[in-house]
Motif scaffolding. Structure first.
Motif, PDB file in Angstrom:
ATOM      1  N   ARG A  35       0.823  -1.211   0.000  1.00  0.00           N
ATOM      2  CA  ARG A  35       0.000   0.000   0.000  1.00  0.00           C
ATOM      3  C   ARG A  35       0.860   1.265   0.000  1.00  0.00           C
ATOM      4  O   ARG A  35       0.576   2.236  -0.708  1.00  0.00           O
ATOM      5  N   THR A  80      -7.051  -6.299  -2.606  1.00  0.00           N
ATOM      6  CA  THR A  80      -7.596  -5.666  -1.406  1.00  0.00           C
ATOM      7  C   THR A  80      -7.394  -6.561  -0.190  1.00  0.00           C
ATOM      8  O   THR A  80      -7.027  -6.094   0.888  1.00  0.00           O
ATOM      9  N   GLU A  88     -10.298  -7.452  -5.882  1.00  0.00           N
ATOM     10  CA  GLU A  88     -10.743  -8.009  -4.601  1.00  0.00           C
ATOM     11  C   GLU A  88      -9.606  -8.757  -3.910  1.00  0.00           C
ATOM     12  O   GLU A  88      -9.420  -8.662  -2.693  1.00  0.00           O
ATOM     13  N   GLU A  92      -3.714  -6.371   0.861  1.00  0.00           N
ATOM     14  CA  GLU A  92      -3.379  -5.092   1.492  1.00  0.00           C
ATOM     15  C   GLU A  92      -3.995  -4.968   2.879  1.00  0.00           C
ATOM     16  O   GLU A  92      -3.402  -4.358   3.777  1.00  0.00           O
ATOM     17  N   GLN A  93      -5.160  -5.512   3.071  1.00  0.00           N
ATOM     18  CA  GLN A  93      -5.843  -5.408   4.359  1.00  0.00           C
ATOM     19  C   GLN A  93      -5.482  -6.532   5.324  1.00  0.00           C
ATOM     20  O   GLN A  93      -5.960  -6.552   6.461  1.00  0.00           O
ATOM     21  N   ARG A  96      -5.733   1.187  -6.847  1.00  0.00           N
ATOM     22  CA  ARG A  96      -5.703  -0.256  -6.633  1.00  0.00           C
ATOM     23  C   ARG A  96      -6.089  -0.996  -7.915  1.00  0.00           C
ATOM     24  O   ARG A  96      -5.522  -2.034  -8.244  1.00  0.00           O
TER      25      ARG A  96
END
Length: 277
Positions: free
Chosen positions: A10, A51, A48, A54-55, A36
Motif C-alpha cells: 500500500r 484488497t 478483490e 493489502e488489508q 488499486r
C-alpha cells in the motif's frame, strides 16, 4: 488488521505517480498514488484479491503473485528482496501469538579478537536491533560525547528516536532513521523485533511507527557526523555479516583527509576495545 506485506504494498502504491508507469493521469484524486485497480491490472490479479492482501485478510500469496506485484510496482532489487521477505514472515505469523523475547548479546571471543585487530580503526559489532555489542576505542572516542554510548546496553535505534542529541549528531538524520527502522524487519526473530518495538513505540512516538510501517528501503550513503567538539566527519561503512551470530561487524573508513585529521584529534591516547558481554 493489516500485515507488514500489505502495509508495504500500500505504501509503495501510494508513492507511485501513474505517469511514471506510462499510465494516464486520472486528474485530481482524494488519495495519492496508483489506484488499486491499476495495480491489480498490471499484476494480473483481481482488485478483490489485492484488497485482501493489502488489508491482511490474505496472508499467504503465492511466489508467482509476489513476483507479479514486484513487477507491477517496478521495484528495484533491494525492494524486491524486502517484498519477498515480508511475504515470508507474514505467512509465518498467521494465527501465531508472538511473545517478546530479548535478543542474545554475547559476542564470540574470536569476533572480539578480530575487532581488536582493527584498532586504532573505527569499528563496532552490532545486531539488527541496533545494539552496539562491542566497539573499538576509536569508535568510543568519536561518539563518547554524543550520548550514544550511555546506558548499560547502548542501542543505536533507541538513540536515534529518543535522544534529541541524535538529530544534531547525524547530519542526515532522516536517512539514518530509515536505516534503523528497516533493519528491524531483518531482526533475528520476530520475537526479538516484538521486544524492541514494544519497548520503543511508547517513547519514540509516531515518527518511529510511521517509518516502520512504510518499509522505506534505505540508501546507505556516506555517513555524515557533526561531533560536539565542532568536527564534521564523513565515513564510509563496510558491513561484514556474521551469520552464525546474527550480528554484523561494521568498519568505518574516513572519506577524506579532513575526517582523518578530525579522527586523529578525537582519538583517545589509550583507547581500548570495549564489549558489553
Amino acid at each position: 488488521m493489516g500485515t507488514p506485506l500489505g502495509d508495504f504494498i500500500r505504501a509503495k502504491r501510494d508513492g507511485i505517480q501513474p505517469e511514471s508507469l506510462g499510465l494516464p493521469s486520472r486528474g485530481r484524486r482524494r488519495t495519492p498514488g496508483l489506484r488499486r485497480q491499476d495495480l491489480a491490472t498490471r499484476a494480473d490479479v483481481s482488485v478483490e484479491y489485492l484488497t485482501r492482501i493489502e488489508q491482511g485478510r490474505d496472508r499467504n500469496p503465492s511466489p508467482t503473485v509476489v513476483t507479479a506485484l514486484a513487477d507491477a510496482l517496478a521495484l528495484d532489487s533491494s525492494e524486491r528482496n524486502h517484498l519477498r521477505y515480508l511475504a515470508k514472515i507474514t505467512a509465518g505469523v498467521c494465527a501465531v501469538q508472538i511473545r517478546p523475547v530479548a535478543p542474545a548479546r554475547e559476542v564470540r571471543p574470536a569476533v572480539l579478537r578480530t575487532l581488536g585487530l582493527l584498532e586504532p580503526g573505527i569499528a563496532i559489532v552490532t545486531n539488527r536491533l541496533g545494539d552496539i555489542l562491542a566497539r573499538t576505542g576509536t569508535f568510543e572516542s568519536i561518539t563518547g560525547e554524543t550520548g550514544l554510548l550511555e546506558g548499560a546496553v547502548p542501542n543505536l535505534t533507541r538513540y536515534v528516536f529518543t535522544d534529541p542529541r541524535a538529530r544534531a549528531f547525524f547530519l542526515d538524520w532522516d536517512d539514518i532513521a530509515d536505516e534503523q527502522t528497516f533493519d528491524l524487519w531483518l531482526a533475528p526473530s520476530l520475537e526479538n523485533l516484538e521486544w524492541l518495538t514494544g519497548e520503543l513505540t511508547p517513547v519514540a512516538g509516531s515518527e518511529f511507527t510511521r517509518r516502520l510501517n512504510q518499509h522505506v528501503v534505505p540508501r546507505r550513503g556516506i555517513l555524515r557526523l557533526e561531533h560536539p567538539a565542532g568536527h564534521t566527519l564523513r565515513l564510509l561503512r563496510e558491513t561484514l555479516e556474521l551469520p552464525m551470530d546474527e550480528q554484523q561487524l561494521v568498519v568505518f573508513h574516513p572519506v577524506d583527509a579532513q575526517t582523518d585529521q578530525a579522527v586523529e584529534q578525537l582519538r583517545q591516547p589509550h583507547g581500548r576495545l570495549r564489549s558489553i558481554s
